[in-house]
Motif scaffolding. Structure first.
Motif, PDB file in Angstrom:
ATOM      1  N   LEU A 241       0.824  -1.206   0.000  1.00 50.94           N
ATOM      2  CA  LEU A 241       0.000   0.000   0.000  1.00 50.94           C
ATOM      3  C   LEU A 241       0.858   1.256   0.000  1.00 50.94           C
ATOM      4  O   LEU A 241       0.516   2.254  -0.650  1.00 50.94           O
ATOM      5  CB  LEU A 241      -0.951  -0.003   1.192  1.00 50.94           C
ATOM      6  CG  LEU A 241      -2.060  -1.057   1.186  1.00 50.94           C
ATOM      7  CD1 LEU A 241      -3.014  -0.845   2.357  1.00 50.94           C
ATOM      8  CD2 LEU A 241      -2.831  -1.055  -0.129  1.00 50.94           C
ATOM      9  N   ASN A 242       1.979   1.222   0.715  1.00 48.17           N
ATOM     10  CA  ASN A 242       2.882   2.377   0.685  1.00 48.17           C
ATOM     11  C   ASN A 242       3.430   2.605  -0.714  1.00 48.17           C
ATOM     12  O   ASN A 242       3.541   3.744  -1.182  1.00 48.17           O
ATOM     13  CB  ASN A 242       4.029   2.179   1.677  1.00 48.17           C
ATOM     14  CG  ASN A 242       3.639   2.475   3.104  1.00 48.17           C
ATOM     15  OD1 ASN A 242       2.720   3.253   3.355  1.00 48.17           O
ATOM     16  ND2 ASN A 242       4.334   1.868   4.050  1.00 48.17           N
ATOM     17  N   SER A 243       3.772   1.520  -1.390  1.00 49.47           N
ATOM     18  CA  SER A 243       4.260   1.628  -2.760  1.00 49.47           C
ATOM     19  C   SER A 243       3.176   2.156  -3.686  1.00 49.47           C
ATOM     20  O   SER A 243       3.419   3.043  -4.521  1.00 49.47           O
ATOM     21  CB  SER A 243       4.756   0.267  -3.251  1.00 49.47           C
ATOM     22  OG  SER A 243       5.185   0.335  -4.593  1.00 49.47           O
ATOM     23  N   GLY A 244       1.946   1.635  -3.526  1.00 47.84           N
ATOM     24  CA  GLY A 244       0.831   2.101  -4.346  1.00 47.84           C
ATOM     25  C   GLY A 244       0.497   3.551  -4.084  1.00 47.84           C
ATOM     26  O   GLY A 244       0.176   4.309  -5.011  1.00 47.84           O
ATOM     27  N   LEU A 245       0.574   3.957  -2.814  1.00 50.96           N
ATOM     28  CA  LEU A 245       0.306   5.350  -2.452  1.00 50.96           C
ATOM     29  C   LEU A 245       1.326   6.274  -3.101  1.00 50.96           C
ATOM     30  O   LEU A 245       0.991   7.343  -3.631  1.00 50.96           O
ATOM     31  CB  LEU A 245       0.328   5.501  -0.931  1.00 50.96           C
ATOM     32  CG  LEU A 245       0.051   6.893  -0.362  1.00 50.96           C
ATOM     33  CD1 LEU A 245      -1.313   7.399  -0.799  1.00 50.96           C
ATOM     34  CD2 LEU A 245       0.148   6.869   1.164  1.00 50.96           C
ATOM     35  N   SER A 246       2.588   5.861  -3.077  1.00 44.01           N
ATOM     36  CA  SER A 246       3.632   6.659  -3.709  1.00 44.01           C
ATOM     37  C   SER A 246       3.379   6.807  -5.204  1.00 44.01           C
ATOM     38  O   SER A 246       3.563   7.893  -5.781  1.00 44.01           O
ATOM     39  CB  SER A 246       4.996   6.010  -3.465  1.00 44.01           C
ATOM     40  OG  SER A 246       6.033   6.737  -4.097  1.00 44.01           O
ATOM     41  N   THR A 247       2.918   5.713  -5.830  1.00 39.62           N
ATOM     42  CA  THR A 247       2.655   5.752  -7.264  1.00 39.62           C
ATOM     43  C   THR A 247       1.543   6.730  -7.605  1.00 39.62           C
ATOM     44  O   THR A 247       1.673   7.545  -8.529  1.00 39.62           O
ATOM     45  CB  THR A 247       2.295   4.344  -7.781  1.00 39.62           C
ATOM     46  OG1 THR A 247       3.404   3.464  -7.581  1.00 39.62           O
ATOM     47  CG2 THR A 247       1.943   4.385  -9.262  1.00 39.62           C
ATOM     48  N   VAL A 248       0.416   6.670  -6.869  1.00 43.67           N
ATOM     49  CA  VAL A 248      -0.703   7.554  -7.202  1.00 43.67           C
ATOM     50  C   VAL A 248      -0.393   9.008  -6.859  1.00 43.67           C
ATOM     51  O   VAL A 248      -0.973   9.930  -7.444  1.00 43.67           O
ATOM     52  CB  VAL A 248      -2.016   7.101  -6.522  1.00 43.67           C
ATOM     53  CG1 VAL A 248      -2.388   5.691  -6.946  1.00 43.67           C
ATOM     54  CG2 VAL A 248      -1.942   7.215  -5.005  1.00 43.67           C
ATOM     55  N   GLN A 249       0.525   9.228  -5.918  1.00 42.62           N
ATOM     56  CA  GLN A 249       0.961  10.598  -5.641  1.00 42.62           C
ATOM     57  C   GLN A 249       1.853  11.132  -6.751  1.00 42.62           C
ATOM     58  O   GLN A 249       1.812  12.313  -7.080  1.00 42.62           O
ATOM     59  CB  GLN A 249       1.682  10.651  -4.288  1.00 42.62           C
ATOM     60  CG  GLN A 249       0.754  10.465  -3.096  1.00 42.62           C
ATOM     61  CD  GLN A 249       1.497  10.309  -1.781  1.00 42.62           C
ATOM     62  OE1 GLN A 249       2.623   9.808  -1.745  1.00 42.62           O
ATOM     63  NE2 GLN A 249       0.866  10.742  -0.701  1.00 42.62           N
ATOM     64  N   ASP A 250       2.648  10.247  -7.342  1.00 44.27           N
ATOM     65  CA  ASP A 250       3.590  10.666  -8.382  1.00 44.27           C
ATOM     66  C   ASP A 250       2.944  10.786  -9.763  1.00 44.27           C
ATOM     67  O   ASP A 250       3.387  11.594 -10.584  1.00 44.27           O
ATOM     68  CB  ASP A 250       4.765   9.686  -8.471  1.00 44.27           C
ATOM     69  CG  ASP A 250       5.682   9.750  -7.259  1.00 44.27           C
ATOM     70  OD1 ASP A 250       5.627  10.754  -6.528  1.00 44.27           O
ATOM     71  OD2 ASP A 250       6.433   8.769  -7.033  1.00 44.27           O
ATOM     72  N   ASP A 251       1.903   9.972 -10.032  1.00 46.24           N
ATOM     73  CA  ASP A 251       1.359   9.959 -11.396  1.00 46.24           C
ATOM     74  C   ASP A 251       0.205  10.931 -11.606  1.00 46.24           C
ATOM     75  O   ASP A 251      -0.415  10.958 -12.672  1.00 46.24           O
ATOM     76  CB  ASP A 251       0.936   8.536 -11.794  1.00 46.24           C
ATOM     77  CG  ASP A 251      -0.287   8.026 -11.030  1.00 46.24           C
ATOM     78  OD1 ASP A 251      -0.916   8.805 -10.292  1.00 46.24           O
ATOM     79  OD2 ASP A 251      -0.607   6.818 -11.170  1.00 46.24           O
TER      80      ASP A 251
END
Length: 264
Positions: A241-251
């Motif tokens: 979830l931390n990885s997914g959260l980082s992705t949606v913040q970056d994209d």
């Protein structure tokens, strides 16, 4: 809050999120295959009545937390099997009893909760607001102005903690505090004159003020951070979830969601 004429599911389609059935119960299995055809399913828990983070519209569960978690999970090897609804102070017991796998409910990360569960990285920061009736004569400017008034907050929230720590016993008596299962009930009591003020998170207060005859009297700074709650032994899910959260913040997805749900 308006979703600009689009349904939540239509909006998720535009950002690559995944719509789910809201009536599925049960928690995820700890078994599954990573990187294969099968994926592990997780069940999310929330507490409607906290707009714009989570609320019911025409019987459907919608809100910033709902869209954000679905978008985040869409970036992981997990799938979201459904949502379960609880009163806010029942969410952590539901999680630790394996009835749900993740909490998405505008939950503040604090030391007491951190002893019982784990959290993802923070995804939102907030302060507390004191809300009063728009047509009333009561216009407090600080906590001391709440002395001898009837104050409301949602049970188990940071707002309740502020009332307990800063007001009960000094400015108000225990009988002058009213706890509610959700903030919709608290605001309704405020509108009806049964309470004089409600302590509530700023974005939620602003949403109510935009749609009901109430207004923010002042903001009490708490600088609290919201995170998704997980069981303390769910290291793989937390990392994903931390990885997914980082992705949606970056994209750009996170920015789109905040503009959608917190637009003035």
């Amino acid at each position: 809050m308006s979703n600009n004429g689009r349904s939540r599911r239509q909006y998720l389609t535009t950002i690559g999120g995944t719509a789910v059935t809201l009536s599925v119960a049960g928690c995820a299995s700890d078994t599954g295959s990573n990187g294969g055809a099968e994926t592990q399913a997780v069940t999310a828990g929330t507490a409607p009545g906290f707009p714009p983070f989570e609320m019911k519209e025409d019987g459907e569960l919608v809100g910033f937390d709902v869209d954000l978690l679905e978008a985040v999970i869409g970036q992981t090897d997990y799938t979201l099997s459904g949502w379960e609804e609880f009163e806010f102070d029942s969410l952590i017991p539901a999680l630790t009893n394996n009835n749900i796998d993740v909490i998405a409910a505008g939950m503040t990360i604090n030391d007491d909760r951190d002893q019982a569960i784990d959290f993802t990285d923070p995804y939102y920061t907030s302060n507390q607001a004191v809300v009063v009736r728009s047509d009333g004569e009561f216009s407090p400017e600080s906590l001391s102005n709440l002395a001898d008034r009837q104050i409301g907050a949602q049970s188990g929230t940071t707002g309740e903690s502020v009332v307990d720590d800063e007001l009960v016993g000094s400015e108000i008596t225990e009988s002058q505090y009213s706890a509610y299962g959700n903030y919709v009930l608290a605001i309704e009591d405020l509108e009806n004159g049964n309470t004089d003020a409600v302590m509530i998170d700023v974005p939620v207060a602003e949403t109510f003020a935009a749609n009901r005859p109430v207004e923010v009297a002042f903001v009490y700074e708490t600088d609290e951070a919201f995170g998704f709650g997980l069981r303390s032994n769910a290291d793989d899910l937390t990392s994903s979830l931390n990885s997914g959260l980082s992705t949606v913040q970056d994209d750009g997805t996170y920015e789109e969601l905040t503009a959608e749900w917190f637009a003035e």
